[in-house]
Enzyme design. Structure first.
Site, mmCIF file in Angstrom:
data_model
loop_
_atom_site.group_PDB
_atom_site.id
_atom_site.type_symbol
_atom_site.label_atom_id
_atom_site.label_comp_id
_atom_site.label_asym_id
_atom_site.label_seq_id
_atom_site.Cartn_x
_atom_site.Cartn_y
_atom_site.Cartn_z
ATOM 1 N N LYS A 199 -3.011 -14.058 20.682
ATOM 2 C CA LYS A 199 -3.807 -15.252 20.381
ATOM 3 C C LYS A 199 -3.080 -16.191 19.407
ATOM 4 O O LYS A 199 -3.186 -17.403 19.529
ATOM 5 C CB LYS A 199 -5.192 -14.890 19.870
ATOM 6 C CG LYS A 199 -5.227 -14.249 18.517
ATOM 7 C CD LYS A 199 -6.641 -13.854 18.149
ATOM 8 C CE LYS A 199 -6.665 -12.909 16.978
ATOM 9 N NZ LYS A 199 -6.204 -13.477 15.703
ATOM 10 N N ARG A 246 -7.885 -0.264 14.653
ATOM 11 C CA ARG A 246 -8.033 -1.716 14.496
ATOM 12 C C ARG A 246 -8.806 -2.313 15.668
ATOM 13 O O ARG A 246 -9.606 -3.226 15.500
ATOM 14 C CB ARG A 246 -6.657 -2.398 14.365
ATOM 15 C CG ARG A 246 -5.906 -1.995 13.113
ATOM 16 C CD ARG A 246 -5.014 -3.110 12.555
ATOM 17 N NE ARG A 246 -3.920 -3.532 13.416
ATOM 18 C CZ ARG A 246 -2.693 -3.019 13.361
ATOM 19 N NH1 ARG A 246 -2.400 -2.055 12.525
ATOM 20 N NH2 ARG A 246 -1.745 -3.479 14.146
ATOM 21 N N ARG A 269 -14.938 -13.943 12.095
ATOM 22 C CA ARG A 269 -14.795 -12.549 12.502
ATOM 23 C C ARG A 269 -16.131 -11.834 12.623
ATOM 24 O O ARG A 269 -16.195 -10.746 13.166
ATOM 25 C CB ARG A 269 -13.979 -11.781 11.454
ATOM 26 C CG ARG A 269 -12.508 -11.867 11.643
ATOM 27 C CD ARG A 269 -11.820 -10.931 10.660
ATOM 28 N NE ARG A 269 -10.490 -11.405 10.352
ATOM 29 C CZ ARG A 269 -9.422 -11.152 11.084
ATOM 30 N NH1 ARG A 269 -9.524 -10.416 12.165
ATOM 31 N NH2 ARG A 269 -8.252 -11.606 10.746
ATOM 32 N N ARG A 286 6.710 -4.254 18.672
ATOM 33 C CA ARG A 286 6.861 -5.465 17.873
ATOM 34 C C ARG A 286 7.774 -5.254 16.673
ATOM 35 O O ARG A 286 7.696 -4.229 16.015
ATOM 36 C CB ARG A 286 5.473 -5.801 17.307
ATOM 37 C CG ARG A 286 5.015 -7.134 17.552
ATOM 38 C CD ARG A 286 3.576 -7.395 17.434
ATOM 39 N NE ARG A 286 2.790 -6.825 16.367
ATOM 40 C CZ ARG A 286 1.512 -7.158 16.172
ATOM 41 N NH1 ARG A 286 0.940 -8.039 16.951
ATOM 42 N NH2 ARG A 286 0.836 -6.619 15.208
ATOM 43 N N ARG A 306 6.365 -2.903 11.342
ATOM 44 C CA ARG A 306 5.276 -2.561 10.437
ATOM 45 C C ARG A 306 5.034 -1.064 10.473
ATOM 46 O O ARG A 306 4.854 -0.499 11.542
ATOM 47 C CB ARG A 306 3.996 -3.292 10.853
ATOM 48 C CG ARG A 306 3.863 -4.649 10.239
ATOM 49 C CD ARG A 306 2.621 -5.338 10.737
ATOM 50 N NE ARG A 306 1.404 -4.594 10.409
ATOM 51 C CZ ARG A 306 0.187 -5.138 10.465
ATOM 52 N NH1 ARG A 306 0.044 -6.386 10.835
ATOM 53 N NH2 ARG A 306 -0.873 -4.427 10.164
#
Ligand SMILES: [Zn+2]
Length: 227
Positions: free
Chosen positions: A21, A180, A96, A135, A169
């Site tokens: 997004k 998550r 959120r 990533r 990460r």
């Protein structure tokens, strides 16, 4: 339909982590001259600039506390007055929760702004896990890359700055990603239902190349005729 009471395009983009997004928000920003308001970025900027909100935020974030909704709303309200938001904005990572969505609506109504659309980017969980695990970012400039979807043009050298050091990460493991995703579903699904009921939700298949997904968004916004 897509012109608010004041001119410009006013969008919210939502989706679980790893749906791309943020990337699509960047595409929309460049295409339509919108300002891209990422909640996380805005918070960091307030702190960096040492604004009155930033001063209140710093101890909250340092202690790992949630930022109160009214503080985020104040920040968004100030930010959308700035000249780079004259053509409209795209809110990314906010609202959120259902409460945040309601508070945002009240603030925008006060400002005479109507949200034109809420874009929900949908990607299957297994694809999200694969994307996030692949990533990594350039240590020097922060440019992000992906094993599968976006490698540097020359292996091991950052396209943006020529840097050679990359990092992943540490909290990107399958278990933490699944947590998550659950958290996203628990908190954010009520906002999806809320916007669906208002008739401004546009669900987008986010599985595919960046350009392909962007085309789906343009189509969903029904703005092909002004491109
Ligand atoms: Zn770099």
């Amino acid at each position: 339909m897509f012109i608010g009471k004041n001119t410009g395009m006013h969008l919210v983009i939502t989706g679980a982590p790893g749906t791309g997004k943020g990337t699509q928000a960047g595409v929309l920003k460049r295409k339509f001259g919108l300002c891209h308001l990422s909640a996380g970025e805005m918070l960091r900027e307030e702190i960096r600039k040492g604004t009155s909100i930033g001063k209140k935020l710093e101890p909250l974030l340092a202690e790992g506390n949630f930022v109160p909704d009214d503080m985020i709303i104040e920040m968004v309200a100030n930010r959308i007055e700035e000249p780079d938001c004259a053509n409209g904005f795209i809110l990314d990572g906010f609202p959120r929760t259902l409460h945040q969505a309601e508070v945002l609506d009240a603030m925008l109504t006060d400002e005479g702004i109507e949200l034109d659309a809420v874009l929900e980017i949908l990607v299957p969980d297994e694809v999200i896990v694969e994307r996030i695990l692949g990533r990594y970012t350039c240590v020097t400039c922060g440019e992000s890359y992906s094993d599968k979807f976006h490698k540097p043009k020359v292996d091991g050298i950052c396209d943006a700055c020529g840097g050679k050091k990359f990092s992943k990460r540490l909290d990107d493991t399958k278990a933490t990603i699944e947590r998550r995703l659950d958290k996203y579903r628990n908190f954010t699904y009520p906002t999806i239902a809320y916007y669906r009921q208002r008739g401004i939700l546009r669900s987008i298949d986010g599985n595919g190349e960046v350009d392909v997904v962007a085309e789906r968004i343009y189509k969903a916004l029904n703005i092909n005729n002004i491109l």
